[in-house]
Design a protein around this motif. Structure first.
Motif, PDB file in Angstrom:
ATOM      1  N   ARG A  48       0.824  -1.219   0.000  1.00 51.13           N
ATOM      2  CA  ARG A  48       0.000   0.000   0.000  1.00 51.13           C
ATOM      3  C   ARG A  48       0.854   1.264   0.000  1.00 51.13           C
ATOM      4  O   ARG A  48       0.558   2.215  -0.706  1.00 51.13           O
ATOM      5  N   LEU A  50       1.142   3.763   2.024  1.00 48.97           N
ATOM      6  CA  LEU A  50       0.350   4.963   2.265  1.00 48.97           C
ATOM      7  C   LEU A  50       1.091   5.941   3.169  1.00 48.97           C
ATOM      8  O   LEU A  50       1.566   5.574   4.248  1.00 48.97           O
ATOM      9  N   ARG A  69       0.656   8.034  -1.365  1.00 50.29           N
ATOM     10  CA  ARG A  69       1.663   6.968  -1.323  1.00 50.29           C
ATOM     11  C   ARG A  69       3.060   7.512  -1.633  1.00 50.29           C
ATOM     12  O   ARG A  69       3.228   8.611  -2.136  1.00 50.29           O
ATOM     13  N   SER A 170       2.551   7.158  -7.956  1.00 48.56           N
ATOM     14  CA  SER A 170       1.413   6.475  -7.362  1.00 48.56           C
ATOM     15  C   SER A 170       0.141   6.935  -8.074  1.00 48.56           C
ATOM     16  O   SER A 170       0.197   7.607  -9.102  1.00 48.56           O
ATOM     17  N   HIS A 246       0.680  -3.267  -9.426  1.00 46.93           N
ATOM     18  CA  HIS A 246       1.670  -3.503  -8.382  1.00 46.93           C
ATOM     19  C   HIS A 246       2.969  -3.977  -9.026  1.00 46.93           C
ATOM     20  O   HIS A 246       2.954  -4.852  -9.901  1.00 46.93           O
ATOM     21  N   ARG A 253       4.846  -2.403  -4.751  1.00 45.95           N
ATOM     22  CA  ARG A 253       4.362  -1.027  -4.624  1.00 45.95           C
ATOM     23  C   ARG A 253       3.272  -0.738  -5.655  1.00 45.95           C
ATOM     24  O   ARG A 253       3.396  -1.138  -6.814  1.00 45.95           O
ATOM     25  N   PRO A 254       2.201  -0.022  -5.284  1.00 48.56           N
ATOM     26  CA  PRO A 254       1.193   0.400  -6.262  1.00 48.56           C
ATOM     27  C   PRO A 254       1.757   1.534  -7.125  1.00 48.56           C
ATOM     28  O   PRO A 254       2.185   2.563  -6.603  1.00 48.56           O
TER      29      PRO A 254
END
Length: 273
Positions: A48, A50, A69, A170, A246, A253-254
């Motif tokens: 995520r 975040l 992110r 992101s 991803h 990682r997104p």
């Protein structure tokens, strides 16, 4: 705040894991100050990445409007330090409890002792820099006109969020750049990667002041251009995407795209390499 450690992305720099709350005494404070932070959740390894919903607290509470992110550098709105017993203080609230840092186990580590916590720190993010500036110093910031390499994110005059240190984007991001009198367009170039889905696509929306443009992006290289008003001014450029992928090979990682270039220019495509 935990002990300093070498920065994994920027050789020669340091970073420190941080919990939820930090408090600082301010010496010789101006009546109004801004708290500038450079933080990252790129290494979270949780799929995520975040950024925390943080705020600076003095006599008032000023939230940071940062992206969701990756990494960010952003200065708060002006606040008054809180005076306690003749001394001035500010605090940073990172908006969520610290969590255990996810550690990947390899080889025999996957067979034995999996219940043993390797890293007991409870982290909200990693901090590279936390600074307090007054209004005069903040006005002297010289925002860049473009970004094209990962070293550009080291510029302490650049405010941004939602971009990983290695220039992966992101699904929401912004940068604060300065346009010149002769600039007429904003150029944005990069590549949408094929990382398992050759049919992946996303819709990119770029907002600059009152101007908003949406572009469909598919796997492959791209260049998009947004017209802007001529004038020497500092502008916030925001990016949003309606889907992401991803990264493979355990990175997770997104991401939406890899940046090649973004910046103001006189002509479409100019300065894009």
């Amino acid at each position: 705040m935990y002990q300093l450690e070498p920065d994994r992305y920027y050789p020669g720099l340091s970073m420190a894991g941080i919990g939820r709350f930090l408090q600082f005494e301010v010496l010789g404070a101006s009546p109004k100050v801004r708290a500038c932070v450079w933080i990252s959740d790129t290494l979270a390894a949780d799929g995520r990445n975040l950024l925390p919903p943080m705020a600076v607290v003095g006599m008032e509470r000023s939230p940071y409007p940062i992206g969701p992110r990756g990494s960010a550098r952003w200065c708060s709105g002006p606040i008054h330090p809180r005076r306690v017993s003749g001394r001035d203080f500010i605090a940073l609230d990172f908006g969520r409890p610290g969590r255990l840092f996810k550690t990947r186990r390899h080889g025999l580590m996957q067979l034995f002792g999996k219940d043993i916590i390797i890293d007991s720190r409870r982290l909200t993010a990693f901090a590279r820099d936390i600074s307090l500036v007054d209004e005069d110093e903040y006005r002297r910031f010289k925002a860049p006109t473009s970004i094209s390499k990962f070293e550009d994110l080291r510029n302490y005059d650049l405010e941004y969020a939602g971009i990983y240190e290695d220039l992966w984007f992101s699904d929401s991001a912004f940068v604060v750049l300065k346009s010149r009198k002769t600039d007429k367009v904003f150029n944005f170039a990069g590549v949408v990667p094929n990382i398992g889905n050759p049919n992946f696509s996303t819709r990119l929306t770029i907002s600059i002041g009152k101007t908003k443009r949406t572009f469909p992006l598919k796997v492959g290289e791209f260049l998009v251009t947004v017209p802007v008003r001529s004038g020497e001014t500092t502008q916030r450029v925001s990016f949003s995407f309606d889907s992401y992928q991803h990264l493979p090979f355990g990175d997770d990682r997104p991401v939406t795209l890899k940046l090649h270039y973004l910046g103001f220019s006189e002509n479409p495509g100019e300065s894009v390499q």
